[in-house]
Scaffold this motif. Structure first.
Motif, PDB file in Angstrom:
ATOM      1  N   LEU A 118      -1.862 -17.110   0.354  1.00 57.41           N
ATOM      2  CA  LEU A 118      -2.557 -16.424  -0.727  1.00 57.41           C
ATOM      3  C   LEU A 118      -1.519 -15.686  -1.567  1.00 57.41           C
ATOM      4  CD1 LEU A 118      -5.595 -14.916   1.231  1.00 57.41           C
ATOM      5  CD2 LEU A 118      -5.346 -17.192   0.238  1.00 57.41           C
ATOM      6  N   HIS A 119      -1.622 -15.834  -2.880  1.00 62.67           N
ATOM      7  CA  HIS A 119      -0.645 -15.230  -3.785  1.00 62.67           C
ATOM      8  C   HIS A 119      -1.301 -14.194  -4.692  1.00 62.67           C
ATOM      9  CE1 HIS A 119       2.144 -18.497  -2.758  1.00 62.67           C
ATOM     10  NE2 HIS A 119       1.189 -19.353  -3.029  1.00 62.67           N
ATOM     11  N   ASP A 120      -0.473 -13.256  -5.137  1.00 64.53           N
ATOM     12  CA  ASP A 120      -0.826 -12.379  -6.255  1.00 64.53           C
ATOM     13  C   ASP A 120      -2.146 -11.637  -6.012  1.00 64.53           C
ATOM     14  OD1 ASP A 120       0.612 -11.757  -8.639  1.00 64.53           O
ATOM     15  OD2 ASP A 120      -1.056 -12.528  -9.809  1.00 64.53           O
ATOM     16  N   ARG A 121      -2.256 -10.969  -4.882  1.00 65.22           N
ATOM     17  CA  ARG A 121      -3.485 -10.253  -4.528  1.00 65.22           C
ATOM     18  C   ARG A 121      -3.221  -8.747  -4.460  1.00 65.22           C
ATOM     19  NH1 ARG A 121      -7.380 -13.926  -2.455  1.00 65.22           N
ATOM     20  NH2 ARG A 121      -6.703 -16.010  -3.099  1.00 65.22           N
ATOM     21  N   MET A 122      -4.325  -8.008  -4.330  1.00 64.12           N
ATOM     22  CA  MET A 122      -4.281  -6.560  -4.138  1.00 64.12           C
ATOM     23  C   MET A 122      -5.207  -6.198  -2.991  1.00 64.12           C
ATOM     24  SD  MET A 122      -2.349  -4.920  -6.507  1.00 64.12           S
ATOM     25  CE  MET A 122      -3.055  -3.271  -6.568  1.00 64.12           C
ATOM     26  N   LEU A 123      -4.774  -5.231  -2.185  1.00 65.49           N
ATOM     27  CA  LEU A 123      -5.651  -4.674  -1.165  1.00 65.49           C
ATOM     28  C   LEU A 123      -6.145  -3.333  -1.679  1.00 65.49           C
ATOM     29  CD1 LEU A 123      -6.916  -4.744   1.673  1.00 65.49           C
ATOM     30  CD2 LEU A 123      -4.884  -3.527   2.504  1.00 65.49           C
ATOM     31  N   PHE A 126      -8.719   0.533   1.056  1.00 60.87           N
ATOM     32  CA  PHE A 126      -8.164   0.948   2.361  1.00 60.87           C
ATOM     33  C   PHE A 126      -6.977   1.871   2.087  1.00 60.87           C
ATOM     34  CE2 PHE A 126     -10.532  -2.796   3.446  1.00 60.87           C
ATOM     35  CZ  PHE A 126     -10.982  -2.592   4.739  1.00 60.87           C
ATOM     36  N   GLY A 127      -7.273   3.064   1.604  1.00 58.70           N
ATOM     37  CA  GLY A 127      -6.199   3.971   1.246  1.00 58.70           C
ATOM     38  C   GLY A 127      -5.633   3.611  -0.124  1.00 58.70           C
ATOM     39  N   GLU A 128      -4.340   3.857  -0.315  1.00 54.00           N
ATOM     40  CA  GLU A 128      -3.686   3.583  -1.589  1.00 54.00           C
ATOM     41  C   GLU A 128      -3.602   2.075  -1.825  1.00 54.00           C
ATOM     42  OE1 GLU A 128      -1.855   4.752  -5.141  1.00 54.00           O
ATOM     43  OE2 GLU A 128      -2.767   5.996  -3.585  1.00 54.00           O
ATOM     44  N   PRO A 129      -4.133   1.572  -2.957  1.00 58.81           N
ATOM     45  CA  PRO A 129      -4.054   0.132  -3.235  1.00 58.81           C
ATOM     46  C   PRO A 129      -2.597  -0.324  -3.333  1.00 58.81           C
ATOM     47  CG  PRO A 129      -5.609   1.209  -4.717  1.00 58.81           C
ATOM     48  CD  PRO A 129      -4.864   2.299  -4.008  1.00 58.81           C
ATOM     49  N   VAL A 177       6.629  -1.989   5.790  1.00 56.99           N
ATOM     50  CA  VAL A 177       6.103  -1.900   7.157  1.00 56.99           C
ATOM     51  C   VAL A 177       4.732  -1.229   7.152  1.00 56.99           C
ATOM     52  CG1 VAL A 177       6.440  -0.804   9.398  1.00 56.99           C
ATOM     53  CG2 VAL A 177       8.355  -1.960   8.284  1.00 56.99           C
ATOM     54  N   GLU A 178       4.583  -0.154   6.377  1.00 55.20           N
ATOM     55  CA  GLU A 178       3.307   0.555   6.310  1.00 55.20           C
ATOM     56  C   GLU A 178       2.245  -0.331   5.663  1.00 55.20           C
ATOM     57  OE1 GLU A 178       0.251   3.196   6.550  1.00 55.20           O
ATOM     58  OE2 GLU A 178       2.153   3.117   7.655  1.00 55.20           O
ATOM     59  N   GLN A 179       2.607  -1.075   4.639  1.00 56.35           N
ATOM     60  CA  GLN A 179       1.651  -1.974   3.989  1.00 56.35           C
ATOM     61  C   GLN A 179       1.215  -3.086   4.931  1.00 56.35           C
ATOM     62  OE1 GLN A 179       3.680  -3.172   0.411  1.00 56.35           O
ATOM     63  NE2 GLN A 179       3.149  -1.311  -0.700  1.00 56.35           N
ATOM     64  N   ALA A 180       2.155  -3.628   5.701  1.00 55.02           N
ATOM     65  CA  ALA A 180       1.809  -4.666   6.677  1.00 55.02           C
ATOM     66  C   ALA A 180       0.855  -4.119   7.734  1.00 55.02           C
ATOM     67  CB  ALA A 180       3.079  -5.216   7.324  1.00 55.02           C
ATOM     68  N   ARG A 181       1.097  -2.875   8.158  1.00 51.27           N
ATOM     69  CA  ARG A 181       0.204  -2.258   9.146  1.00 51.27           C
ATOM     70  C   ARG A 181      -1.203  -2.090   8.574  1.00 51.27           C
ATOM     71  NH1 ARG A 181      -2.336   1.982   9.837  1.00 51.27           N
ATOM     72  NH2 ARG A 181      -1.511   2.878   7.907  1.00 51.27           N
TER      73      ARG A 181
END
Length: 267
Positions: A118-123, A126-129, A177-181
């Motif tokens: 998956l490319h070019d996405r945003m989370l 869940f806290g700071e995008p 690392v924090e984003q992966a978590r």
């Protein structure tokens, strides 16, 4: 590097670097329109000036062709200054090209490694995008991949410490690392109905685009630093964690969870 032209079409799933390509196209169009207006207005003074100096140069040297040559070179120099792209625009283009090139490499992983990218996405929610340039989901695990275009940069690695143009990259590694978590926790919750998926651990990787990077792949504060050419072999590890069914559950959860970066207006 990939060629960056007009904004990518919005139909279908987002492509690697799509939002940055669109941002570059929009900013370039606005910049070139402004530059054209500036060039037209400023030509009212620099045009006659170059013509006058060219005539004087040709007359004083008794070589009319010298005056013509001066006119051509002077005009070219002024236009080069007026239409030289600003650094901010060049950086956007370079980032888009790096993401696109990483996407091309990951295409081979999709074809031969039974993976979905998956490319070019945003989370969000869940806290700071934050941005997700590339997310690889395969039987071998989940991988969050970020791209850096560091051509013509001074990159130095000492153990687990990296400096780019004399700037310590530790904050960037900690952020990845924090984003992966956070992404792992979100995927765990989104795919909770499939018991086989269990707790999702997302591994962060940094794909560095530059002429030469010695000593990679290397773990830097929890992030695997490597070149794009090393991605395929790294992502095809012999360790299998999930069945094809569990991966499908993750893909469905990820598509439901992650929004297109371009749709959020982020660049």
């Amino acid at each position: 590097m990939a060629t960056i032209g007009r904004a990518a079409r919005r139909d279908g799933p987002p492509r690697a670097g799509q939002s940055l390509q669109a941002a570059y196209s929009q900013r370039y169009d606005a910049w070139i329109a402004t530059r054209r207006r500036s060039a037209a207005l400023s030509a009212l003074w620099w045009g006659p000036l170059i013509v006058a100096v060219s005539i004087i140069a040709g007359y004083s040297t008794h070589f009319p062709l010298f005056g013509v040559l001066y006119f051509v070179l002077g005009t070219a120099a002024v236009l080069d200054v007026l239409f030289r792209k600003p650094d901010a625009l060049v950086r956007v283009r370079a980032r888009a090209a790096a993401e696109s090139e990483t996407g091309k490499v990951l295409r081979a992983v999709e074809i031969r490694g039974r993976a979905t990218v998956l490319h070019d996405r945003m989370l969000t929610g869940f806290g700071e995008p934050f941005e997700i340039e590339h997310l690889v989901l395969s039987p071998r695990g989940a991988f969050l991949i970020d791209s850096k275009q560091w051509h013509d940069h001074d990159v130095r690695m000492f153990g687990a410490v990296m400096y780019v143009n004399h700037v310590d990259q530790a904050p960037m590694f900690k952020r990845l690392v924090e984003q992966a978590r956070a992404l792992g926790e979100a995927l765990t919750e989104a795919a909770a109905l499939d018991e086989e998926v269990g707790i999702v651990t997302v591994q962060p990787l940094l794909a560095v685009h530059m002429e030469k990077l010695q000593g990679t792949p290397r773990n830097m504060l929890g992030v695997t630093v490597l070149t794009p050419e090393q991605l395929a072999s790294t992502l095809r590890s012999p360790d299998v964690r999930w069945s094809a069914q569990a991966v499908d559950s993750l893909i469905i959860a990820a598509n439901r969870l992650l929004v297109s970066k371009q749709s959020t207006g982020a660049a």
